[in-house]
Scaffold this motif. Structure first.
Motif, PDB file in Angstrom:
ATOM      1  N   ASP A   1     -11.851   3.005  -7.164  1.00 19.38           N
ATOM      2  CA  ASP A   1     -11.798   1.763  -6.373  1.00 19.38           C
ATOM      3  C   ASP A   1     -10.405   1.518  -6.242  1.00 19.38           C
ATOM      4  OD1 ASP A   1     -14.399   1.467  -6.462  1.00 19.38           O
ATOM      5  OD2 ASP A   1     -14.311   0.450  -8.355  1.00 19.38           O
ATOM      6  N   ARG A   2      -9.764   2.049  -4.933  1.00 21.33           N
ATOM      7  CA  ARG A   2      -8.106   2.100  -4.692  1.00 21.33           C
ATOM      8  C   ARG A   2      -7.559   1.003  -3.963  1.00 21.33           C
ATOM      9  NH1 ARG A   2      -9.689   7.531  -4.052  1.00 21.33           N
ATOM     10  NH2 ARG A   2      -9.261   7.191  -1.930  1.00 21.33           N
ATOM     11  N   VAL A   3      -8.470   0.050  -3.523  1.00 16.48           N
ATOM     12  CA  VAL A   3      -7.730  -1.229  -2.733  1.00 16.48           C
ATOM     13  C   VAL A   3      -8.564  -2.275  -3.270  1.00 16.48           C
ATOM     14  CG1 VAL A   3      -7.413  -2.474  -0.539  1.00 16.48           C
ATOM     15  CG2 VAL A   3      -7.323   0.008  -0.714  1.00 16.48           C
ATOM     16  N   LEU A   4      -7.758  -3.198  -3.970  1.00 19.10           N
ATOM     17  CA  LEU A   4      -8.149  -4.583  -4.871  1.00 19.10           C
ATOM     18  C   LEU A   4      -7.471  -5.758  -4.125  1.00 19.10           C
ATOM     19  CD1 LEU A   4      -7.902  -3.521  -8.359  1.00 19.10           C
ATOM     20  CD2 LEU A   4      -9.982  -3.445  -6.962  1.00 19.10           C
TER      21      LEU A   4
ATOM     22  N   TYR B   1      -0.005   4.299   7.241  1.00 18.81           N
ATOM     23  CA  TYR B   1      -0.768   5.394   7.420  1.00 18.81           C
ATOM     24  C   TYR B   1      -0.082   6.974   7.150  1.00 18.81           C
ATOM     25  CZ  TYR B   1      -5.127   8.076   8.740  1.00 18.81           C
ATOM     26  OH  TYR B   1      -6.202   8.876   8.682  1.00 18.81           O
ATOM     27  N   ALA B   2      -0.818   7.886   6.647  1.00 19.63           N
ATOM     28  CA  ALA B   2      -0.054   9.235   6.656  1.00 19.63           C
ATOM     29  C   ALA B   2      -0.860  10.464   6.640  1.00 19.63           C
ATOM     30  CB  ALA B   2       1.067   9.468   5.533  1.00 19.63           C
TER      31      ALA B   2
ATOM     32  N   ALA C   1       0.794  -1.302   0.116  1.00 16.97           N
ATOM     33  CA  ALA C   1      -0.004   0.053  -0.048  1.00 16.97           C
ATOM     34  C   ALA C   1       1.101   1.481  -0.008  1.00 16.97           C
ATOM     35  CB  ALA C   1      -0.901   0.079   1.118  1.00 16.97           C
ATOM     36  N   ILE C   2       0.184   2.160  -0.595  1.00 18.14           N
ATOM     37  CA  ILE C   2       0.963   3.562  -0.206  1.00 18.14           C
ATOM     38  C   ILE C   2      -0.238   4.559   0.121  1.00 18.14           C
ATOM     39  CG2 ILE C   2       2.676   3.126  -2.167  1.00 18.14           C
ATOM     40  CD1 ILE C   2       1.095   4.804  -4.145  1.00 18.14           C
ATOM     41  N   MET C   3       0.235   5.697   0.806  1.00 15.19           N
ATOM     42  CA  MET C   3      -0.603   6.761   1.077  1.00 15.19           C
ATOM     43  C   MET C   3       0.138   8.197   0.962  1.00 15.19           C
ATOM     44  SD  MET C   3      -2.769   6.951   4.399  1.00 15.19           S
ATOM     45  CE  MET C   3      -4.362   8.282   4.700  1.00 15.19           C
ATOM     46  N   ASP C   4      -0.920   8.961   0.422  1.00 15.13           N
ATOM     47  CA  ASP C   4      -0.036  10.308   0.201  1.00 15.13           C
ATOM     48  C   ASP C   4      -0.609  11.180   1.289  1.00 15.13           C
ATOM     49  OD1 ASP C   4       0.277  12.974  -0.385  1.00 15.13           O
ATOM     50  OD2 ASP C   4      -0.441  12.611  -2.734  1.00 15.13           O
TER      51      ASP C   4
ATOM     52  N   GLU D   1      -0.504  14.430   2.097  1.00 13.46           N
ATOM     53  CA  GLU D   1      -1.224  15.729   1.627  1.00 13.46           C
ATOM     54  C   GLU D   1      -2.744  15.459   1.154  1.00 13.46           C
ATOM     55  OE1 GLU D   1      -0.616  19.452  -1.569  1.00 13.46           O
ATOM     56  OE2 GLU D   1       0.335  17.471  -1.834  1.00 13.46           O
ATOM     57  N   THR D   2      -3.143  14.455   0.502  1.00 17.48           N
ATOM     58  CA  THR D   2      -4.486  14.249   0.077  1.00 17.48           C
ATOM     59  C   THR D   2      -5.135  13.198   0.803  1.00 17.48           C
ATOM     60  OG1 THR D   2      -3.887  12.440  -1.610  1.00 17.48           O
ATOM     61  CG2 THR D   2      -3.757  14.553  -2.535  1.00 17.48           C
ATOM     62  N   GLN D   3      -4.304  12.503   1.554  1.00 21.15           N
ATOM     63  CA  GLN D   3      -4.856  11.449   2.485  1.00 21.15           C
ATOM     64  C   GLN D   3      -5.600  10.298   1.637  1.00 21.15           C
ATOM     65  OE1 GLN D   3      -6.517  13.900   6.280  1.00 21.15           O
ATOM     66  NE2 GLN D   3      -5.631  11.699   6.580  1.00 21.15           N
ATOM     67  N   LYS D   4      -5.094  10.150   0.473  1.00 17.85           N
ATOM     68  CA  LYS D   4      -5.697   8.881  -0.342  1.00 17.85           C
ATOM     69  C   LYS D   4      -4.680   7.831  -0.145  1.00 17.85           C
ATOM     70  CE  LYS D   4      -7.957  11.342  -4.346  1.00 17.85           C
ATOM     71  NZ  LYS D   4      -8.060  11.301  -5.752  1.00 17.85           N
ATOM     72  N   MET D   5      -5.318   6.756  -0.075  1.00 14.28           N
ATOM     73  CA  MET D   5      -4.496   5.415   0.185  1.00 14.28           C
ATOM     74  C   MET D   5      -4.922   4.385  -0.748  1.00 14.28           C
ATOM     75  SD  MET D   5      -4.244   3.203   3.490  1.00 14.28           S
ATOM     76  CE  MET D   5      -3.442   1.403   3.851  1.00 14.28           C
TER      77      MET D   5
END
Length: 280
Positions: free
Chosen positions: A112-115, A193-194, A79-82, A84-88
């Protein structure tokens, strides 16, 4: 600009001196090359760059160093998390992909960002990720001998870029011999998490980390005004009632870096352009 990476717990592989030195050298090389990359790229791009290198090194339990599950197959999560945008975004139990973290990066553009499972694998194929077996002879030998993984581990990176943006990425090859369908912490907010205040990546026993919501707790506490070390202290104390097995790395918005483990020793390296720290 600052960067910190981890490579799981040292006990996940042979504890001989040669392996320890090899891991130290690999982490030093990767953290330095990733810092150079960070000079001209964002934190988000850099954490993917760093974790991809960790996935490409068989010393670590991710990518080509991944463990084999109870049915003889390798399934990975990342996983990655930005901040600034809090998109994971993330993939869970993806198969036959060299760099799961890069698939997670691509998913940031999707609604749909987690598969998971075949959906994650099929998405990778449709987007140009070729079939790649991550099984190596060492892991196969461990599986055939029914060695219970020799420990637990994951890889991860937290970066703070020149614009004070934070990002985090985490990737795992599993704990080895797990039940098919098990979900690790790495593609959840417990392990990765970020936000604009802090980024945290975890390694250890996924069930313990999820039970404690470890990464999300640390980041939330920093957001609420805790000093980074105090956020770690309180959160790791909450692992103690069930002897939780976890290690974490973090960077906050002030540029403070911190790492802690409940059961030594997590392997890690950090660099800020001047001071290099590598586990001993």
């Amino acid at each position: 600009m600052k960067i910190i990476i981890h490579g799981g717990f040292f006990s996940e592989s042979s504890t001989n001196h040669e392996t320890k030195v090899a891991k130290q050298n690999a982490l030093e090389r990767i953290v330095k090359s990733s810092y150079e990359f960070l000079k001209t790229h964002s934190a988000l791009e850099t954490v993917v760059f760093a974790v991809s290198q960790l996935e490409d090194d068989a010393l670590f339990n991710a990518g080509i160093g991944s463990q084999i599950q109870s049915d003889g197959k390798i399934r990975m999560s990342a996983a990655i998390m930005d901040g600034e945008t809090q998109k994971m975004s993330g993939v869970i139990n993806i198969e036959n992909v060299k760099n799961p973290v890069q698939v997670a990066q691509l998913l940031l553009q999707e609604d749909d960002r987690v598969l998971g499972g075949s959906g994650a694998t099929n998405y990778a194929r449709k987007n140009g990720f070729e079939v790649f077996s991550t099984e190596i002879p060492q892991r196969k030998a461990e599986y055939e001998a029914k060695l219970q993984s020799l420990g637990t581990g994951t890889v991860g990176c937290v970066a703070l870029d020149k614009n004070a943006k934070i990002a985090v990425a985490t990737s795992t090859g599993g704990k080895g011999f797990e039940l098919v369908g098990r979900i690790s912490d790495s593609a959840t907010v417990a392990g990765n998490y970020a936000n604009q205040f802090c980024g945290v990546s975890l390694t250890g026993v996924g069930e313990d980390i999820v039970s404690n919501a470890t990464a999300a707790k640390i980041v939330t506490r920093v957001t609420d005004g805790f000093l980074l070390d105090k956020a770690f202290e309180k959160t790791f104390a909450e692992l103690q009632p069930y002897d939780g097995f976890a290690g974490a790395i973090a960077i906050d918005y002030l540029g403070n870096m911190f790492h802690q483990d409940s059961h030594p020793s997590m392997v890690f390296a950090s660099f800020d352009g001047k001071t290099l720290e590598v586990f001993e």
